[in-house]
Design a protein around this motif. Sequence first.
Motif, PDB file in Angstrom:
ATOM      1  N   UNK A 142      -9.129 -20.361  83.037  1.00  0.00           N
ATOM      2  CA  UNK A 142      -9.150 -19.414  82.696  1.00  0.00           C
ATOM      3  C   UNK A 142      -9.069 -18.842  80.907  1.00  0.00           C
ATOM      4  N   UNK A 143      -8.018 -19.586  79.998  1.00  0.00           N
ATOM      5  CA  UNK A 143      -8.197 -18.875  78.755  1.00  0.00           C
ATOM      6  C   UNK A 143      -9.196 -19.755  77.904  1.00  0.00           C
ATOM      7  N   UNK A 144      -9.907 -20.091  78.400  1.00  0.00           N
ATOM      8  CA  UNK A 144     -10.881 -20.884  77.046  1.00  0.00           C
ATOM      9  C   UNK A 144     -11.976 -19.575  77.638  1.00  0.00           C
ATOM     10  N   UNK A 145     -12.654 -19.708  79.127  1.00  0.00           N
ATOM     11  CA  UNK A 145     -13.097 -18.437  78.944  1.00  0.00           C
ATOM     12  C   UNK A 145     -13.032 -17.085  78.705  1.00  0.00           C
ATOM     13  N   UNK A 146     -12.045 -16.555  78.551  1.00  0.00           N
ATOM     14  CA  UNK A 146     -11.364 -14.987  78.035  1.00  0.00           C
ATOM     15  C   UNK A 146     -11.547 -15.469  76.688  1.00  0.00           C
ATOM     16  N   UNK A 147     -11.489 -16.679  76.103  1.00  0.00           N
ATOM     17  CA  UNK A 147     -11.850 -16.851  74.570  1.00  0.00           C
ATOM     18  C   UNK A 147     -13.576 -17.145  74.832  1.00  0.00           C
ATOM     19  N   UNK A 149     -16.334 -16.631  76.545  1.00  0.00           N
ATOM     20  CA  UNK A 149     -17.114 -15.285  77.655  1.00  0.00           C
ATOM     21  C   UNK A 149     -17.079 -14.232  77.666  1.00  0.00           C
ATOM     22  N   UNK A 150     -16.083 -13.792  77.447  1.00  0.00           N
ATOM     23  CA  UNK A 150     -15.285 -12.497  76.929  1.00  0.00           C
ATOM     24  C   UNK A 150     -15.367 -12.112  75.770  1.00  0.00           C
ATOM     25  N   UNK A 151     -15.016 -13.267  74.821  1.00  0.00           N
ATOM     26  CA  UNK A 151     -14.854 -12.632  73.376  1.00  0.00           C
ATOM     27  C   UNK A 151     -13.956 -12.208  72.594  1.00  0.00           C
ATOM     28  N   UNK A 152     -12.502 -12.470  73.689  1.00  0.00           N
ATOM     29  CA  UNK A 152     -11.430 -11.816  73.491  1.00  0.00           C
ATOM     30  C   UNK A 152     -10.596 -12.784  72.330  1.00  0.00           C
ATOM     31  N   UNK A 153      -9.256 -11.980  71.394  1.00  0.00           N
ATOM     32  CA  UNK A 153      -8.871 -12.758  70.150  1.00  0.00           C
ATOM     33  C   UNK A 153      -7.584 -13.249  70.803  1.00  0.00           C
ATOM     34  N   UNK A 154      -6.464 -14.192  69.955  1.00  0.00           N
ATOM     35  CA  UNK A 154      -5.592 -14.681  70.862  1.00  0.00           C
ATOM     36  C   UNK A 154      -4.713 -13.673  71.277  1.00  0.00           C
ATOM     37  N   UNK A 155      -4.373 -12.806  71.097  1.00  0.00           N
ATOM     38  CA  UNK A 155      -3.495 -11.741  71.483  1.00  0.00           C
ATOM     39  C   UNK A 155      -3.969 -11.384  72.428  1.00  0.00           C
ATOM     40  N   UNK A 156      -5.814 -10.484  72.764  1.00  0.00           N
ATOM     41  CA  UNK A 156      -5.810 -10.018  73.526  1.00  0.00           C
ATOM     42  C   UNK A 156      -5.568 -10.889  75.028  1.00  0.00           C
ATOM     43  N   UNK A 157      -6.445 -12.161  74.635  1.00  0.00           N
ATOM     44  CA  UNK A 157      -5.751 -13.215  76.090  1.00  0.00           C
ATOM     45  C   UNK A 157      -4.371 -13.461  76.294  1.00  0.00           C
ATOM     46  N   UNK A 158      -3.254 -13.351  75.070  1.00  0.00           N
ATOM     47  CA  UNK A 158      -1.637 -13.224  75.392  1.00  0.00           C
ATOM     48  C   UNK A 158      -1.365 -12.375  76.442  1.00  0.00           C
ATOM     49  N   UNK A 159      -1.504 -11.103  75.706  1.00  0.00           N
ATOM     50  CA  UNK A 159      -1.881 -10.273  76.326  1.00  0.00           C
ATOM     51  C   UNK A 159      -2.695  -9.396  78.031  1.00  0.00           C
ATOM     52  N   UNK A 160      -3.529  -9.910  78.035  1.00  0.00           N
ATOM     53  CA  UNK A 160      -3.660 -10.313  79.253  1.00  0.00           C
ATOM     54  C   UNK A 160      -2.921 -11.092  80.065  1.00  0.00           C
ATOM     55  N   UNK A 161      -2.701 -11.674  80.016  1.00  0.00           N
ATOM     56  CA  UNK A 161      -2.582 -13.346  80.823  1.00  0.00           C
ATOM     57  C   UNK A 161      -0.590 -13.683  80.750  1.00  0.00           C
ATOM     58  N   UNK A 162       0.097 -12.708  80.027  1.00  0.00           N
ATOM     59  CA  UNK A 162       1.038 -12.442  79.958  1.00  0.00           C
ATOM     60  C   UNK A 162       1.830 -13.333  79.487  1.00  0.00           C
ATOM     61  N   UNK A 163       1.293 -14.374  78.475  1.00  0.00           N
ATOM     62  CA  UNK A 163       1.932 -15.547  78.188  1.00  0.00           C
ATOM     63  C   UNK A 163       2.175 -15.633  76.473  1.00  0.00           C
ATOM     64  N   UNK A 164       2.336 -15.973  75.197  1.00  0.00           N
ATOM     65  CA  UNK A 164       2.423 -16.069  74.256  1.00  0.00           C
ATOM     66  C   UNK A 164       1.516 -16.994  73.428  1.00  0.00           C
ATOM     67  N   UNK A 165       1.305 -15.998  72.104  1.00  0.00           N
ATOM     68  CA  UNK A 165       0.014 -16.423  70.979  1.00  0.00           C
ATOM     69  C   UNK A 165      -0.231 -17.695  70.916  1.00  0.00           C
ATOM     70  N   UNK A 166       0.951 -18.736  71.278  1.00  0.00           N
ATOM     71  CA  UNK A 166       0.852 -19.826  70.748  1.00  0.00           C
ATOM     72  C   UNK A 166      -0.133 -20.791  71.811  1.00  0.00           C
ATOM     73  N   UNK A 167       0.975 -20.324  73.019  1.00  0.00           N
ATOM     74  CA  UNK A 167       0.422 -20.969  74.150  1.00  0.00           C
ATOM     75  C   UNK A 167      -0.876 -20.744  74.260  1.00  0.00           C
ATOM     76  N   UNK A 168      -1.713 -19.814  74.015  1.00  0.00           N
ATOM     77  CA  UNK A 168      -3.221 -19.258  73.535  1.00  0.00           C
ATOM     78  C   UNK A 168      -3.784 -20.666  73.317  1.00  0.00           C
ATOM     79  N   UNK A 169      -3.078 -20.380  71.849  1.00  0.00           N
ATOM     80  CA  UNK A 169      -4.028 -21.533  70.810  1.00  0.00           C
ATOM     81  C   UNK A 169      -3.728 -22.852  71.237  1.00  0.00           C
ATOM     82  N   UNK A 170      -2.504 -23.388  72.526  1.00  0.00           N
ATOM     83  CA  UNK A 170      -2.566 -24.251  72.541  1.00  0.00           C
ATOM     84  C   UNK A 170      -3.205 -25.417  74.137  1.00  0.00           C
ATOM     85  N   UNK A 171      -3.563 -23.798  74.615  1.00  0.00           N
ATOM     86  CA  UNK A 171      -4.744 -24.028  75.908  1.00  0.00           C
ATOM     87  C   UNK A 171      -5.969 -24.305  74.981  1.00  0.00           C
TER      88      UNK A 171
END
Length: 199
Positions: A142-147, A149-171
């Motif tokens: 889900x994180x990878x697709x949002x990054x 295919x939907x061109x979202x930034x780390x912050x936008x992904x973190x906000x949408x999925x309610x996780x930390x930006x660090x978790x987004x980077x790690x994923x």
Amino acid sequence: MRHIDYELHTDQVLLQQLSQNDQAAFTAIYERYWKLLFREAMNVLRSQKEAEDCVQELFVSLWNRRQTLSVTTLRAYLQTAIRYQCIDRMEKDMIRGGYLEDFTTYMEANQTMPSVEEELYARELAASIDQVMDKMPEKMREVFRLSRQQHLTHREIAQRLQISEETVKKQIYLALKILKSNLGNVSLAMLIMATFVYK
């Protein structure tokens, strides 16, 4: 003699001295780990200049955060940090400015515009990437697709999925690692073309 003493210090001693604004300790850390981090960056970016820039940026960040760092193992910390730094640079260069335009500029700069055969291979590789993505853990996919295919930034992904930006980077890092292990020895340019242009 003083410089030799610094070279013999353990990482923990150097970190302690670094936190006290010791420039000689910083230089010793730089000299100890620069080559290792450069190799790590080259493995991801495949560009000497880009790799050198990433390593320099990491050490600037290390110095700026010297008094607030909480690091158990310096080597592991730096290796992880350089991977994240490379991912951030790739996203800034190849995603946020527009996929196709940036890719064309990248290829023209390297004087290797894709041939018909390369384009066909990239399309096949894109299909393989989709297959590998389907087998990823749900959250990672889900994180990878949002990054991608939907061109979202780390912050936008973190906000949408309610996780930390660090978790987004790690994923994202883990997803790229899975792709690399499943797709074999694919060049950065070809992987970019398959992931960003023919996705």
